[in-house]
Motif scaffolding. Structure first.
Motif, PDB file in Angstrom:
ATOM      1  N   ASP A 272      59.641 -17.695   4.510  1.00  0.00           N
ATOM      2  CA  ASP A 272      59.464 -19.058   4.013  1.00  0.00           C
ATOM      3  C   ASP A 272      58.216 -19.750   4.545  1.00  0.00           C
ATOM      4  OD1 ASP A 272      61.841 -18.886   2.551  1.00  0.00           O
ATOM      5  OD2 ASP A 272      63.054 -19.493   4.269  1.00  0.00           O
ATOM      6  N   ILE A 273      57.348 -18.993   5.201  1.00  0.00           N
ATOM      7  CA  ILE A 273      56.120 -19.574   5.745  1.00  0.00           C
ATOM      8  C   ILE A 273      55.149 -19.905   4.613  1.00  0.00           C
ATOM      9  CG2 ILE A 273      54.025 -18.952   7.022  1.00  0.00           C
ATOM     10  CD1 ILE A 273      56.237 -19.821   8.832  1.00  0.00           C
ATOM     11  N   ASN A 274      54.448 -21.026   4.734  1.00  0.00           N
ATOM     12  CA  ASN A 274      53.367 -21.363   3.809  1.00  0.00           C
ATOM     13  C   ASN A 274      52.178 -20.460   4.140  1.00  0.00           C
ATOM     14  OD1 ASN A 274      51.155 -22.437   2.450  1.00  0.00           O
ATOM     15  ND2 ASN A 274      51.841 -24.543   2.686  1.00  0.00           N
ATOM     16  N   ARG A 275      52.104 -19.344   3.463  1.00  0.00           N
ATOM     17  CA  ARG A 275      51.120 -18.320   3.803  1.00  0.00           C
ATOM     18  C   ARG A 275      49.691 -18.823   3.622  1.00  0.00           C
ATOM     19  NH1 ARG A 275      53.875 -13.383   3.974  1.00  0.00           N
ATOM     20  NH2 ARG A 275      52.089 -12.112   3.408  1.00  0.00           N
ATOM     21  N   ALA A 276      49.459 -19.623   2.596  1.00  0.00           N
ATOM     22  CA  ALA A 276      48.103 -20.123   2.350  1.00  0.00           C
ATOM     23  C   ALA A 276      47.615 -21.001   3.489  1.00  0.00           C
ATOM     24  CB  ALA A 276      48.056 -20.902   1.036  1.00  0.00           C
ATOM     25  N   ARG A 277      48.531 -21.726   4.126  1.00  0.00           N
ATOM     26  CA  ARG A 277      48.141 -22.617   5.222  1.00  0.00           C
ATOM     27  C   ARG A 277      47.919 -21.844   6.518  1.00  0.00           C
ATOM     28  NH1 ARG A 277      51.581 -27.852   5.252  1.00  0.00           N
ATOM     29  NH2 ARG A 277      50.393 -27.984   3.310  1.00  0.00           N
ATOM     30  N   VAL A 278      48.584 -20.704   6.675  1.00  0.00           N
ATOM     31  CA  VAL A 278      48.530 -19.947   7.928  1.00  0.00           C
ATOM     32  C   VAL A 278      47.450 -18.867   7.904  1.00  0.00           C
ATOM     33  CG1 VAL A 278      49.818 -18.368   9.419  1.00  0.00           C
ATOM     34  CG2 VAL A 278      50.951 -20.394   8.471  1.00  0.00           C
ATOM     35  N   LEU A 279      47.351 -18.129   6.798  1.00  0.00           N
ATOM     36  CA  LEU A 279      46.425 -17.001   6.742  1.00  0.00           C
ATOM     37  C   LEU A 279      44.971 -17.467   6.721  1.00  0.00           C
ATOM     38  CD1 LEU A 279      48.247 -14.668   4.209  1.00  0.00           C
ATOM     39  CD2 LEU A 279      48.000 -14.338   6.682  1.00  0.00           C
ATOM     40  N   ARG A 280      44.125 -16.721   7.413  1.00  0.00           N
ATOM     41  CA  ARG A 280      42.695 -17.025   7.517  1.00  0.00           C
ATOM     42  C   ARG A 280      41.888 -16.032   6.695  1.00  0.00           C
ATOM     43  NH1 ARG A 280      42.910 -22.036  10.101  1.00  0.00           N
ATOM     44  NH2 ARG A 280      44.876 -21.961  11.253  1.00  0.00           N
ATOM     45  N   ASN A 304      41.404 -21.415   6.504  1.00  0.00           N
ATOM     46  CA  ASN A 304      42.655 -20.929   5.927  1.00  0.00           C
ATOM     47  C   ASN A 304      42.529 -20.787   4.413  1.00  0.00           C
ATOM     48  OD1 ASN A 304      43.311 -23.427   4.663  1.00  0.00           O
ATOM     49  ND2 ASN A 304      44.348 -24.164   6.488  1.00  0.00           N
ATOM     50  N   LEU A 305      43.461 -20.054   3.813  1.00  0.00           N
ATOM     51  CA  LEU A 305      43.365 -19.764   2.384  1.00  0.00           C
ATOM     52  C   LEU A 305      43.662 -20.983   1.528  1.00  0.00           C
ATOM     53  CD1 LEU A 305      44.911 -16.180   2.119  1.00  0.00           C
ATOM     54  CD2 LEU A 305      42.582 -16.892   2.705  1.00  0.00           C
ATOM     55  N   GLU A 306      44.433 -21.917   2.050  1.00  0.00           N
ATOM     56  CA  GLU A 306      44.710 -23.143   1.298  1.00  0.00           C
ATOM     57  C   GLU A 306      43.417 -23.897   1.017  1.00  0.00           C
ATOM     58  OE1 GLU A 306      48.327 -26.140   1.655  1.00  0.00           O
ATOM     59  OE2 GLU A 306      46.898 -26.472   3.265  1.00  0.00           O
ATOM     60  N   ASP A 307      42.580 -24.060   2.042  1.00  0.00           N
ATOM     61  CA  ASP A 307      41.294 -24.744   1.857  1.00  0.00           C
ATOM     62  C   ASP A 307      40.347 -23.911   0.992  1.00  0.00           C
ATOM     63  OD1 ASP A 307      42.185 -26.843   3.409  1.00  0.00           O
ATOM     64  OD2 ASP A 307      41.255 -26.105   5.256  1.00  0.00           O
ATOM     65  N   THR A 308      40.445 -22.592   1.125  1.00  0.00           N
ATOM     66  CA  THR A 308      39.591 -21.710   0.315  1.00  0.00           C
ATOM     67  C   THR A 308      39.923 -21.841  -1.165  1.00  0.00           C
ATOM     68  OG1 THR A 308      39.510 -20.139   2.160  1.00  0.00           O
ATOM     69  CG2 THR A 308      38.821 -19.337   0.005  1.00  0.00           C
ATOM     70  N   ILE A 309      41.208 -21.828  -1.491  1.00  0.00           N
ATOM     71  CA  ILE A 309      41.642 -21.959  -2.889  1.00  0.00           C
ATOM     72  C   ILE A 309      41.184 -23.286  -3.473  1.00  0.00           C
ATOM     73  CG2 ILE A 309      43.672 -22.161  -4.372  1.00  0.00           C
ATOM     74  CD1 ILE A 309      45.078 -20.207  -2.419  1.00  0.00           C
ATOM     75  N   ALA A 310      41.232 -24.342  -2.649  1.00  0.00           N
ATOM     76  CA  ALA A 310      40.841 -25.676  -3.127  1.00  0.00           C
ATOM     77  C   ALA A 310      39.364 -25.724  -3.532  1.00  0.00           C
ATOM     78  CB  ALA A 310      41.132 -26.720  -2.053  1.00  0.00           C
ATOM     79  N   MET A 311      38.559 -24.852  -2.958  1.00  0.00           N
ATOM     80  CA  MET A 311      37.116 -24.868  -3.235  1.00  0.00           C
ATOM     81  C   MET A 311      36.794 -24.425  -4.655  1.00  0.00           C
ATOM     82  SD  MET A 311      35.675 -23.220   0.319  1.00  0.00           S
ATOM     83  CE  MET A 311      33.951 -23.403  -0.120  1.00  0.00           C
ATOM     84  N   VAL A 312      37.646 -23.597  -5.276  1.00  0.00           N
ATOM     85  CA  VAL A 312      37.281 -22.984  -6.558  1.00  0.00           C
ATOM     86  C   VAL A 312      37.737 -23.793  -7.764  1.00  0.00           C
ATOM     87  CG1 VAL A 312      37.365 -20.727  -5.474  1.00  0.00           C
ATOM     88  CG2 VAL A 312      39.343 -21.538  -6.761  1.00  0.00           C
ATOM     89  N   LYS A 313      38.594 -24.812  -7.529  1.00  0.00           N
ATOM     90  CA  LYS A 313      39.060 -25.693  -8.608  1.00  0.00           C
ATOM     91  C   LYS A 313      39.638 -24.913  -9.795  1.00  0.00           C
ATOM     92  CE  LYS A 313      35.907 -29.516  -7.512  1.00  0.00           C
ATOM     93  NZ  LYS A 313      35.460 -28.995  -6.220  1.00  0.00           N
ATOM     94  N   GLY A 314      40.444 -23.893  -9.484  1.00  0.00           N
ATOM     95  CA  GLY A 314      41.154 -23.159 -10.529  1.00  0.00           C
ATOM     96  C   GLY A 314      40.404 -21.992 -11.129  1.00  0.00           C
TER      97      GLY A 314
END
Length: 349
Positions: A272-280, A304-314
């Motif tokens: 149940d971990i938020n993987r996008a927030r934890v993984l680098r 982290n991957l959460e910030d990385t995903i936010a960069m591409v805007k979909g």
């Protein structure tokens, strides 16, 4: 310096703790395969720790985590011999702590290992500064040195101006900061934190975690941190050790444990971990195949991957180049991110 290049500060080898009148005689039974349940039912002894082998690197945060009864607090208390082992070794800089005489043990606790408890353990009749400087007072340091060191660390921990206050006048989070200041004033090489933030409210707890990481970037202590909270463990750990029923289920770099669980217990733990927030980004990158693509987005190795995903805007067509200290060290694409988001089955039962 990479983790692999750092020296081992504390080495735990073959450590057993069996509670009961005849624990030493029970070790061979446990080694032969007797379970914790059977040991209690047949012999009235409790298996606390079973064959613990862990290397704790100099200047790193080793987090030992597990649920209640897993043995994590028992383990940390073996490092400074608040609990005597049934069998095994605890090696500090090449010296077996378990062979120290009473005087040497006292000196080790006073000068080389400091401890921060969940319950704060502040003296109510002493001021904040007097509590912080306790180790310096015990070691006979001049009063001016005590005041100067206490003031330095209290100020560093956001408690400047509270030196003359008493513990009951502070919030729980502020009291815990005094406990950390006391450990820092001791100038010990190793800090042991036993569920140090567990009693704090979530927001204060998160702030204390951030503060500890900020301090660690400055002081580079060898820290052993006990917690039952996986989010906290993943946030703080350089090296993560997961205990269950007194034995190590899996240990290693937190990112690797999250991506490659070795046991169904770990798999369930991280489900149940938020993987996008934890993984680098460093955890999913691949070696560079020549020069990075011209339109590759540059990302830091610790993002982290959460910030990385936010960069591409979909835009799922994007590629990334990973940098560390200004150097390109790897690459990945959105497909790699998507693969990392899917929990993997344990490698073995």
């Amino acid at each position: 310096m990479s983790s692999a290049e750092k020296k081992v500060k504390i080495a735990v080898r073959g450590l057993y703790k069996i509670f009961g009148e005849n624990g030493e005689a029970m070790v061979d039974k446990v080694k032969a395969g007797m379970s914790k349940t059977d040991l209690l039912a047949e012999h009235g002894h409790v298996l606390g720790l079973q064959d613990i082998n862990v290397d704790m690197k100099d200047g790193e945060i080793t987090v030992i985590m597990g649920l209640s009864g897993s043995g994590k607090s028992t383990l940390i208390r073996h490092l400074n011999r608040l609990i005597e082992p049934t069998a095994g070794e605890v090696i500090l800089d090449g010296e077996d702590v378990l062979k120290l005489g009473e005087q040497d043990l006292m000196e080790m606790r006073r000068k080389r290992m400091s401890m921060v408890f969940q319950k704060f353990a502040l003296f109510p009749h002493r001021t904040v500064a007097e509590n912080a400087a306790l180790a310096l007072e015990v070691s006979g340091r001049p009063l001016e040195d005590q005041k100067r060191e206490a003031s330095k660390w209290l100020d560093r921990l956001g408690l400047g101006g509270f030196e003359d206050s008493y513990p009951h006048q502070l919030s729980g989070g502020m009291q815990q900061r005094v406990g950390i200041a006391r450990a820092l004033c001791a100038e010990s090489e190793v800090m042991l934190l036993d569920e140090a933030f567990s009693a704090l409210d979530p927001i204060i707890r998160s702030q204390m975690q951030d503060l500890l990481l900020e301090l660690q970037r400055e002081i580079h202590k060898t820290i052993v941190f006990i917690t039952h909270d996986l989010d906290e463990a993943l946030k703080l750990a350089d090296h993560l050790v997961v205990l269950k029923d007194g034995y190590v289920v899996q240990q290693g770099e937190p990112q690797d444990i999250l991506l490659n669980p070795s046991d169904p217990y770990i798999e369930e733990f991280v489900a149940d971990i938020n993987r996008a927030r934890v993984l680098r980004t460093r955890s999913i990158m691949k070696p560079l195949a020549g020069e990075p693509k011209a339109d590759a987005i540059e990302v830091n190795w610790d993002m982290n991957l959460e910030d990385t995903i936010a960069m591409v805007k979909g835009d799922t067509s994007k590629h990334f180049v990973v940098t560390k200290d200004g150097q390109n060290i790897g690459e990945f694409d959105m497909h790699d991110i998507m693969e990392a988001m899917v929990p993997r089955r344990a490698a073995s039962a």
